[in-house]
Design a protein around this motif. Sequence first.
Motif, PDB file in Angstrom:
ATOM      1  N   SER A 163      27.466  12.955  16.536  1.00 12.20           N
ATOM      2  CA  SER A 163      28.467  13.338  17.638  1.00 12.20           C
ATOM      3  C   SER A 163      29.547  13.228  16.211  1.00 12.20           C
ATOM      4  CB  SER A 163      28.309  11.097  17.681  1.00 12.20           C
ATOM      5  OG  SER A 163      27.785  11.606  19.225  1.00 12.20           O
ATOM      6  N   MET A 164      30.599  14.033  16.586  1.00  9.52           N
ATOM      7  CA  MET A 164      31.635  14.607  15.840  1.00  9.52           C
ATOM      8  C   MET A 164      33.190  13.568  16.276  1.00  9.52           C
ATOM      9  SD  MET A 164      30.891  17.540  14.447  1.00  9.52           S
ATOM     10  CE  MET A 164      31.879  18.390  13.572  1.00  9.52           C
ATOM     11  N   TYR A 165      33.734  12.718  16.110  1.00 10.83           N
ATOM     12  CA  TYR A 165      34.247  12.456  16.096  1.00 10.83           C
ATOM     13  C   TYR A 165      36.382  12.600  15.568  1.00 10.83           C
ATOM     14  CZ  TYR A 165      37.817   8.038  18.741  1.00 10.83           C
ATOM     15  OH  TYR A 165      38.572   7.731  19.760  1.00 10.83           O
ATOM     16  N   PHE A 166      36.781  14.110  15.579  1.00  9.04           N
ATOM     17  CA  PHE A 166      37.542  14.858  15.096  1.00  9.04           C
ATOM     18  C   PHE A 166      39.114  15.461  15.553  1.00  9.04           C
ATOM     19  CE2 PHE A 166      34.334  14.185  12.131  1.00  9.04           C
ATOM     20  CZ  PHE A 166      34.169  14.132  10.533  1.00  9.04           C
ATOM     21  N   MET A 167      39.812  15.259  14.972  1.00 10.32           N
ATOM     22  CA  MET A 167      41.375  16.033  14.754  1.00 10.32           C
ATOM     23  C   MET A 167      40.461  17.617  15.001  1.00 10.32           C
ATOM     24  SD  MET A 167      43.119  14.034  16.246  1.00 10.32           S
ATOM     25  CE  MET A 167      45.125  14.642  15.738  1.00 10.32           C
ATOM     26  N   ASN A 168      41.791  18.898  14.897  1.00 11.69           N
ATOM     27  CA  ASN A 168      41.652  19.608  14.476  1.00 11.69           C
ATOM     28  C   ASN A 168      41.806  20.158  13.311  1.00 11.69           C
ATOM     29  OD1 ASN A 168      41.572  20.407  17.656  1.00 11.69           O
ATOM     30  ND2 ASN A 168      42.946  22.343  16.981  1.00 11.69           N
ATOM     31  N   LYS A 169      41.052  20.685  12.187  1.00 16.22           N
ATOM     32  CA  LYS A 169      41.006  21.079  10.927  1.00 16.22           C
ATOM     33  C   LYS A 169      39.722  21.924  10.273  1.00 16.22           C
ATOM     34  CE  LYS A 169      41.686  16.646  10.171  1.00 16.22           C
ATOM     35  NZ  LYS A 169      42.295  15.160   9.284  1.00 16.22           N
ATOM     36  N   PRO A 170      40.069  22.251   9.083  1.00 13.07           N
ATOM     37  CA  PRO A 170      38.867  23.204   9.425  1.00 13.07           C
ATOM     38  C   PRO A 170      37.107  22.094   8.577  1.00 13.07           C
ATOM     39  CG  PRO A 170      40.586  23.545   7.817  1.00 13.07           C
ATOM     40  CD  PRO A 170      41.375  22.330   8.289  1.00 13.07           C
ATOM     41  N   ILE A 171      37.200  21.009   7.844  1.00 11.00           N
ATOM     42  CA  ILE A 171      36.505  20.796   8.070  1.00 11.00           C
ATOM     43  C   ILE A 171      35.842  20.453   9.375  1.00 11.00           C
ATOM     44  CG2 ILE A 171      37.271  17.775   8.183  1.00 11.00           C
ATOM     45  CD1 ILE A 171      35.376  17.548   5.816  1.00 11.00           C
ATOM     46  N   PHE A 172      36.150  20.161  10.783  1.00 13.57           N
ATOM     47  CA  PHE A 172      35.551  19.838  11.446  1.00 13.57           C
ATOM     48  C   PHE A 172      34.348  21.462  11.654  1.00 13.57           C
ATOM     49  CE2 PHE A 172      35.738  18.915  16.699  1.00 13.57           C
ATOM     50  CZ  PHE A 172      34.736  20.286  16.682  1.00 13.57           C
ATOM     51  N   ILE A 173      35.406  22.747  11.406  1.00 10.39           N
ATOM     52  CA  ILE A 173      34.299  23.925  11.965  1.00 10.39           C
ATOM     53  C   ILE A 173      32.820  23.667  10.374  1.00 10.39           C
ATOM     54  CG2 ILE A 173      33.790  26.297  11.948  1.00 10.39           C
ATOM     55  CD1 ILE A 173      36.591  26.246  13.253  1.00 10.39           C
ATOM     56  N   ILE A 174      33.216  23.144   8.728  1.00 11.16           N
ATOM     57  CA  ILE A 174      32.325  23.236   8.847  1.00 11.16           C
ATOM     58  C   ILE A 174      30.889  22.133   8.406  1.00 11.16           C
ATOM     59  CG2 ILE A 174      31.990  22.327   5.293  1.00 11.16           C
ATOM     60  CD1 ILE A 174      35.269  23.334   4.886  1.00 11.16           C
ATOM     61  N   ILE A 175      31.542  21.177   9.279  1.00 14.85           N
ATOM     62  CA  ILE A 175      30.594  20.150  10.096  1.00 14.85           C
ATOM     63  C   ILE A 175      29.709  21.177  10.555  1.00 14.85           C
ATOM     64  CG2 ILE A 175      29.815  17.848  10.377  1.00 14.85           C
ATOM     65  CD1 ILE A 175      32.200  16.997   8.945  1.00 14.85           C
ATOM     66  N   TRP A 176      30.297  21.547  12.088  1.00 13.43           N
ATOM     67  CA  TRP A 176      29.334  21.764  12.777  1.00 13.43           C
ATOM     68  C   TRP A 176      28.638  22.992  12.440  1.00 13.43           C
ATOM     69  CZ3 TRP A 176      33.044  25.561  16.420  1.00 13.43           C
ATOM     70  CH2 TRP A 176      32.380  26.298  17.287  1.00 13.43           C
ATOM     71  N   PHE A 177      29.082  23.428  10.893  1.00  6.70           N
ATOM     72  CA  PHE A 177      28.239  25.559  11.096  1.00  6.70           C
ATOM     73  C   PHE A 177      27.009  24.300  10.182  1.00  6.70           C
ATOM     74  CE2 PHE A 177      30.656  27.655  13.319  1.00  6.70           C
ATOM     75  CZ  PHE A 177      30.228  28.876  13.484  1.00  6.70           C
TER      76      PHE A 177
END
Length: 672
Positions: free
Chosen positions: A138-152
Amino acid sequence: MWGLLTLFISLIVFCYIFKRKKNIIESLNKFERKYRVIDDLYLLPLIKQFINHYVVQCLITKRFSLWYEFESNATNNISNSQIAIKYARLIPGKDFKIDGENSFEIENLTYKELYNCILRMSFILREEFGVKKGDKISMYFMNKPIFIIIWFSLWNLGAIPTFLNYNLTSNPLIHCIKVVESNIVLVDDECEKTFNLTKDQIKFQLPNIKIFLINEIEFMNKLKDSKSPKFRENDKIRDEFIKYWDPAVLVFTSGTTGLPKSAVNSWRKIFMASHLFPRAMHMTKESNIYTAMPLYHGTASILGVLPALIVNGTISIGHKFSLSSYWTQVKLCECNTIQYVGEVCRYLVDSKKTLNEDYCYNKIKLAYGNGLRPDIWMKMKKRFGIFAIGEFYSSSEAPFATTCYEYNGIGIGAIRNNGYLASKFLGFQYKLIAMDSNDETIILRDPINGFCREPKINENGEMIMRILNPKNIKSTFPGYINDDAATYSKIIRDVFKKGDAWVRSDDLMKFDELGCIYFVDRMGDTYRWKSENVSTSEVENQILEFVPNIKNCVIVGAKVKNHEGRAGYALIQTKLNNIEEKDEIKRNELLNKIYDSSIKYLPHFARPVFITFETIEFTDNHKISKKIFRDPILPSGKNGNLKIYYLDSKNKGYSLLDAETYEKISKGEIRL
């Protein structure tokens, strides 16, 4: 004389041919407007992609994960120079009102840099956090590049990312973590304060869960450090036992039972989003898409990030929507495409001219999203010099999407404006079915054979989606994670022939003479406000649980003049049968309790915007008939004497709504 006669005859013949030619051109234009053959021809390459996916990927290589396609883009010849992500970061201590453009710093990640960051994050997730294949994180995140980094990174490891709405707290948040059976929650340090409101409850109810706080600055420094270790999972491990209907990403949608449901976005669905959708929207590697929509929502992530990265384009991320700095961020990120939800477009069109709006004029080739009203549509194009509008229709759980790419006036306000051939082909995948004219929540069936029929032109009908294999529902419609009851409740059988199966959308549509399809309204007990689906049961349950003086509560959606969607409208009956309504002090105490509990326990889009007092009666089977309360009239009810209170953010409570206040709301002078 003969020369003049010859010239005269020649002129007559020329005029005749010219007239015929003109008629031919007019006929061809009419034919093209009706059937849109040119648009169909543009979509032909999609057939090859269909074959590649369903034959090669599904039956031969069985590589469903988009990880491989992203990796190919991130290691090609241009990966060192092609920008994958741009991020408009507000510099600490700066104020846009004072510093303007200088208040932002634009951060860039090339495809190669992004890929290396992902491999380094994969190492941390695996070695330090213990993430392994099949885990739901589960990811509890605002908009920022690290969101996409963790996702991939999770995709690299074969784990399943679960996107949480960072506005959620209390029971809805606990439910979201619990229902997907997450064993790890990753929390953005910027969201720590909000998350901590529920952290102790989470640990109490889920004692084995691991919670990791991600300090963005600290982590990004590690991820950009070339000395930091990397990890790439073995392909055989990543692909083992994976089916194309398994979840690639889990997002949440409002549940009519009162709590969010986790919608499975399968590998099949995100393939469509990443390949078919960008083709329909004319996206290329030159596309630079700006989105300020929350990445936890499928609109920004699945139909924003994925299309951009798979076509080798650029995704530019806004931290959150800002009306004043919108066009400045678009300019600084050098975008040629913007993503919207209808409410955002209304804000932009109704606003006064903002900084860099003129600079961006005519530079936007495409604005795409969903929920754009027809009356705003052309205003949006005209004011900002936008070449095309790309409206789509989908939902978190739907196995498909419709698209409308409008550049020539055909399909203004539509969710689909494909050509004749494409419409026929897509008609195999989804259709409209006629509804009972007396109650449009009831499907109309033939009294003799029991089958449904398609609606006539401009007649309302519910959109339904075909199940390709009725014996294996989840291969087409995976539905909701760990909730078979909710999944199968969406299925309808024996629709057009014995044995067929379809997924209900719960949305009313209609189509016009050109075959364009238009959204009409939502069905049932959900409504859409501030670009989010709101469950009436969820709001009712929260109010009844935390405001003890209330006996019954009904939530419906109210249409507000010049506003997208429907605003939450609460009908309240107290235990003293609304005696409080006549006592100003007691009434204000009650309204303040509703306000306080709404602020504390409900996300901003689900809070009741309007409240009135009403006697709520039950039917013979002990249910409340919401039908009689639907479509409330603002500002003072159908008879013009109803007292309605509105969410007054300025005074932090509920204030009486009068005609003058309602007019200010409709003009945008008072924000809801």
